[in-house]
Design a protein around this motif. Structure first.
Motif, PDB file in Angstrom:
ATOM      1  N   SER A  12     -59.603  14.396   1.763  1.00 17.13           N
ATOM      2  CA  SER A  12     -58.504  15.294   1.394  1.00 17.13           C
ATOM      3  C   SER A  12     -58.700  15.847  -0.029  1.00 17.13           C
ATOM      4  O   SER A  12     -59.354  15.215  -0.862  1.00 17.13           O
ATOM      5  N   GLY A  13     -58.151  17.024  -0.290  1.00 13.03           N
ATOM      6  CA  GLY A  13     -58.283  17.643  -1.617  1.00 13.03           C
ATOM      7  C   GLY A  13     -59.645  18.309  -1.772  1.00 13.03           C
ATOM      8  O   GLY A  13     -60.307  18.631  -0.772  1.00 13.03           O
ATOM      9  N   GLY A  14     -60.075  18.497  -3.000  1.00 18.58           N
ATOM     10  CA  GLY A  14     -61.381  19.131  -3.222  1.00 18.58           C
ATOM     11  C   GLY A  14     -62.493  18.240  -2.688  1.00 18.58           C
ATOM     12  O   GLY A  14     -62.499  17.040  -2.933  1.00 18.58           O
ATOM     13  N   TYR A  44     -54.891  15.640   5.662  1.00 18.77           N
ATOM     14  CA  TYR A  44     -53.528  15.444   6.184  1.00 18.77           C
ATOM     15  C   TYR A  44     -53.156  16.512   7.221  1.00 18.77           C
ATOM     16  O   TYR A  44     -52.323  16.282   8.082  1.00 18.77           O
ATOM     17  N   ARG A  75     -56.168  21.295   1.629  1.00 16.39           N
ATOM     18  CA  ARG A  75     -55.001  21.155   0.758  1.00 16.39           C
ATOM     19  C   ARG A  75     -53.846  21.549   1.669  1.00 16.39           C
ATOM     20  O   ARG A  75     -53.752  22.689   2.094  1.00 16.39           O
ATOM     21  N   CYS A  76     -53.018  20.563   2.036  1.00 14.08           N
ATOM     22  CA  CYS A  76     -52.029  20.771   3.107  1.00 14.08           C
ATOM     23  C   CYS A  76     -50.608  20.771   2.538  1.00 14.08           C
ATOM     24  O   CYS A  76     -50.102  19.728   2.111  1.00 14.08           O
ATOM     25  N   PHE A  79     -47.763  18.568   4.358  1.00 14.64           N
ATOM     26  CA  PHE A  79     -47.715  17.119   4.109  1.00 14.64           C
ATOM     27  C   PHE A  79     -46.898  16.789   2.859  1.00 14.64           C
ATOM     28  O   PHE A  79     -46.459  15.653   2.675  1.00 14.64           O
ATOM     29  N   ARG A  80     -46.667  17.782   2.035  1.00 14.56           N
ATOM     30  CA  ARG A  80     -45.844  17.568   0.838  1.00 14.56           C
ATOM     31  C   ARG A  80     -44.371  17.437   1.206  1.00 14.56           C
ATOM     32  O   ARG A  80     -43.548  17.031   0.391  1.00 14.56           O
ATOM     33  N   ARG A  85     -44.713  14.661   6.812  1.00 13.14           N
ATOM     34  CA  ARG A  85     -45.200  13.270   6.819  1.00 13.14           C
ATOM     35  C   ARG A  85     -44.682  12.518   8.046  1.00 13.14           C
ATOM     36  O   ARG A  85     -45.352  11.627   8.556  1.00 13.14           O
ATOM     37  N   GLY A 105     -58.494  12.702  -4.176  1.00 12.60           N
ATOM     38  CA  GLY A 105     -58.133  12.596  -5.584  1.00 12.60           C
ATOM     39  C   GLY A 105     -56.679  12.194  -5.775  1.00 12.60           C
ATOM     40  O   GLY A 105     -56.036  11.666  -4.856  1.00 12.60           O
ATOM     41  N   ASP A 106     -56.163  12.474  -6.971  1.00 13.26           N
ATOM     42  CA  ASP A 106     -54.807  12.022  -7.316  1.00 13.26           C
ATOM     43  C   ASP A 106     -53.729  12.591  -6.383  1.00 13.26           C
ATOM     44  O   ASP A 106     -52.789  11.887  -6.004  1.00 13.26           O
ATOM     45  N   GLY A 107     -53.884  13.861  -5.991  1.00 16.25           N
ATOM     46  CA  GLY A 107     -52.898  14.463  -5.077  1.00 16.25           C
ATOM     47  C   GLY A 107     -52.898  13.740  -3.739  1.00 16.25           C
ATOM     48  O   GLY A 107     -51.829  13.389  -3.203  1.00 16.25           O
ATOM     49  N   SER A 108     -54.073  13.483  -3.222  1.00 15.73           N
ATOM     50  CA  SER A 108     -54.193  12.788  -1.926  1.00 15.73           C
ATOM     51  C   SER A 108     -53.581  11.392  -2.011  1.00 15.73           C
ATOM     52  O   SER A 108     -52.948  10.924  -1.060  1.00 15.73           O
ATOM     53  N   THR A 110     -51.132  10.492  -3.984  1.00 17.21           N
ATOM     54  CA  THR A 110     -49.669  10.637  -4.026  1.00 17.21           C
ATOM     55  C   THR A 110     -49.153  10.737  -2.594  1.00 17.21           C
ATOM     56  O   THR A 110     -48.161  10.092  -2.215  1.00 17.21           O
ATOM     57  N   GLY A 111     -49.832  11.540  -1.789  1.00 10.31           N
ATOM     58  CA  GLY A 111     -49.454  11.686  -0.382  1.00 10.31           C
ATOM     59  C   GLY A 111     -49.540  10.359   0.355  1.00 10.31           C
ATOM     60  O   GLY A 111     -48.641   9.993   1.124  1.00 10.31           O
ATOM     61  N   LEU A 114     -46.669   8.062  -0.475  1.00 12.96           N
ATOM     62  CA  LEU A 114     -45.412   8.445   0.176  1.00 12.96           C
ATOM     63  C   LEU A 114     -45.431   8.079   1.662  1.00 12.96           C
ATOM     64  O   LEU A 114     -44.437   7.600   2.210  1.00 12.96           O
TER      65      LEU A 114
HETATM   66  N1  LIG Z   1     -46.780  15.217  -4.386  1.00 18.63           N
HETATM   67  C1  LIG Z   1     -47.342  15.164  -3.173  1.00 18.63           C
HETATM   68  N2  LIG Z   1     -46.643  14.753  -2.110  1.00 18.63           N
HETATM   69  C2  LIG Z   1     -47.208  14.676  -0.886  1.00 18.63           C
HETATM   70  N3  LIG Z   1     -48.475  15.036  -0.633  1.00 18.63           N
HETATM   71  C3  LIG Z   1     -49.214  15.464  -1.651  1.00 18.63           C
HETATM   72  C4  LIG Z   1     -48.707  15.549  -2.978  1.00 18.63           C
HETATM   73  N4  LIG Z   1     -49.683  16.018  -3.785  1.00 18.63           N
HETATM   74  C5  LIG Z   1     -50.741  16.223  -2.997  1.00 18.63           C
HETATM   75  N5  LIG Z   1     -50.480  15.895  -1.723  1.00 18.63           N
HETATM   76  C6  LIG Z   1     -51.344  16.050  -0.552  1.00 18.63           C
HETATM   77  O1  LIG Z   1     -52.695  15.780  -0.890  1.00 18.63           O
HETATM   78  C7  LIG Z   1     -53.498  16.956  -0.710  1.00 18.63           C
HETATM   79  C8  LIG Z   1     -54.625  16.982  -1.697  1.00 18.63           C
HETATM   80  O2  LIG Z   1     -54.106  17.013  -3.019  1.00 18.63           O
HETATM   81  P1  LIG Z   1     -54.821  17.889  -4.156  1.00 18.63           P
HETATM   82  O3  LIG Z   1     -54.048  17.706  -5.407  1.00 18.63           O
HETATM   83  O4  LIG Z   1     -54.986  19.270  -3.652  1.00 18.63           O
HETATM   84  O5  LIG Z   1     -56.291  17.294  -4.264  1.00 18.63           O
HETATM   85  P2  LIG Z   1     -56.835  15.899  -4.837  1.00 18.63           P
HETATM   86  O6  LIG Z   1     -56.436  14.818  -3.909  1.00 18.63           O
HETATM   87  O7  LIG Z   1     -58.310  16.094  -4.843  1.00 18.63           O
HETATM   88  O8  LIG Z   1     -56.250  15.722  -6.204  1.00 18.63           O
HETATM   89  C9  LIG Z   1     -52.502  18.108  -0.836  1.00 18.63           C
HETATM   90  O9  LIG Z   1     -52.959  19.274  -0.225  1.00 18.63           O
HETATM   91  C10 LIG Z   1     -51.298  17.518  -0.103  1.00 18.63           C
HETATM   92  O10 LIG Z   1     -51.445  17.590   1.279  1.00 18.63           O
END
Ligand SMILES: Nc1ncnc2c1ncn2[C@@H]1O[C@H](COP(=O)(O)OP(=O)(O)O)[C@@H](O)[C@H]1O
Ligand SMILES: O=P(O)(O)OC[C@H]1O[C@](O)(COP(=O)(O)O)[C@@H](O)[C@@H]1O
Ligand SMILES: [Mg+2]
Length: 327
Positions: A12-14, A44, A75-76, A79-80, A85, A105-108, A110-111, A114
């Motif tokens: 997930s992510g980059g 996701y 980048r979904c 899912f946010r 979810r 990465g960090d965004g993934s 966080t998902g 949750l």
């Molecule tokens: N705050 C969040 N809540 C829920 N899902 C999130 C959140 N931030 C990121 N995600 C999920 O994780 C994916 C990847 O996050 P992203 O920040 O684009 O990349 P990375 O994981 O490499 O940092 C997002 O497209 C989204 O689906």
């Protein structure tokens, strides 16, 4: 030991070089421990759209040497949302997943946190991003390969920079983090390195350029992290320099996505293999909501919450080294 029937894995992510090696290690560790691995397409998004299949050891044959991620990443946005979810969890439950390995990465993360908090699905994070901006690991998967790609590119630019009196601004990736810029800047002999963690004001930067000129340098390479806004971004900075130093011909190169591609380095393949195995072993030990990483050459576990809320610090000594070796 926790009894696990099925474990899912997604990227997930980059994307980052070495993600394939991490998927491979996760799948094979599952098989080794008698767990059925389930591979999920497109991060996701694929979990929400139910794009998943049971894998076997051969599913991941011949991928260890490939860049990108054969599962694809995304980048979904959906899912946010809580609703997104819920859909993802319903599919995970229908597929009888007892755990999920999230490579990203960090965004993934966080998902993943949750998903686990809201629905109780045990999740393990594997740090995969070229940015190296995840707390709880000395290295993220893909970072080493990206460093080498960048250095190779800058070496080529240096050839043309020195053949003319040129000043090159080279923008490297790192939305919020300067690790790529700092390390490749030192390795490629940059005159200056601009990073988001320690933004330099334009006057200071101009002063150091003047110093380079006085020191007899006729060409210069400045490495700028994309997240650095001290000079308003690489193009604005180059315009300002052109005005102040008409004797230089200023050029800008944005390395862009070339940094994310290519065969993973040996280091990234080994790191990814280690962490993929560690993720499955963590699930078997009953861990959840954690990230596996390496610190001082040992596999360590960090709560996802900590991994995303804290930051690895830029090494000030390394910044000083960069300053010293560019006199
Ligand atoms: N705050 C969040 N809540 C829920 N899902 C999130 C959140 N931030 C990121 N995600 C999920 O994780 C994916 C990847 O996050 P992203 O920040 O684009 O990349 P990375 O994981 O490499 O940092 C997002 O497209 C989204 O689906
Ligand atoms: O190619 P995209 O998806 O627009 O993303 C660009 C960003 O992705 C990265 O390569 C990696 O970031 P993430 O690992 O957080 O996804 C950043 O350095 C860059 O800013
Ligand atoms: Mg990120």
């Amino acid at each position: 030991m926790t009894e696990l029937k099925r474990v899912g894995v997604l990227t997930s992510g980059g994307d980052a070089p070495g993600m394939n090696a991490a998927i491979r290690a996760t799948v094979r560790a599952c098989i080794y421990y008698g767990i059925e691995p389930v591979v999920i397409q497109e991060g996701y998004k694929g979990l929400i759209e139910n794009k998943m299949d049971v894998a076997d050891a051969r599913t991941v044959a011949n991928v260890i040497n490939q860049g990108g991620t054969f599962l694809k990443s995304a980048r979904c946005q959906e899912f946010r949302t809580k609703e997104g979810r819920v859909k993802a969890y319903e599919n995970a439950r229908a597929a009888e997943l007892d755990g999920l390995v999230v490579i990203g990465g960090d965004g993934s993360f966080t998902g993943a946190m949750l998903l686990e908090e809201e629905h109780g699905l045990p999740c393990i994070g594997v740090p995969g991003t070229i940015d190296n901006d995840i707390y709880g690991t000395d290295f993220t998967i893909g970072y080493d390969t990206a460093l080498n790609t960048v250095v190779e590119a800058i070496d080529k630019i240096r050839d043309t920079a020195t053949s003319h009196n040129r000043l090159f601004f080279i923008e490297v990736m790192g939305r919020d983090a300067g690790f790529i810029a700092l390390n490749t800047g030192i390795a490629s002999g940059a005159e200056d390195i601009l990073i988001p963690e320690q933004e330099k004001n334009v006057e200071l930067f101009m002063e150091s350029l003047q110093k380079s000129g006085r020191a007899g340098k006729t060409s210069s390479i400045i490495v700028v992290a994309e997240g650095d806004r001290g000079g308003g971004g690489v193009f604005e900075l180059s315009r300002a320099v052109e005005e102040q130093f008409p004797e230089y011909e200023v050029k800008v190169t944005v390395l862009g996505h070339i940094q994310r591609g290519g065969k993973p380095s040996c280091f990234d393949r080994v790191l990814a293999s280690r962490l993929g195995v560690a993720a499955v072993e963590a699930l078997r030990s009953g861990d959840s909501g954690i990230m596996v990483g390496v610190r001082d050459q040992q596999v360590v576990k960090t709560p996802l919450e900590r991994a995303i809320s804290k930051h690895n610090q830029i090494d000030n000594h390394l910044m000083k080294v960069a300053e010293i070796v560019s006199v």
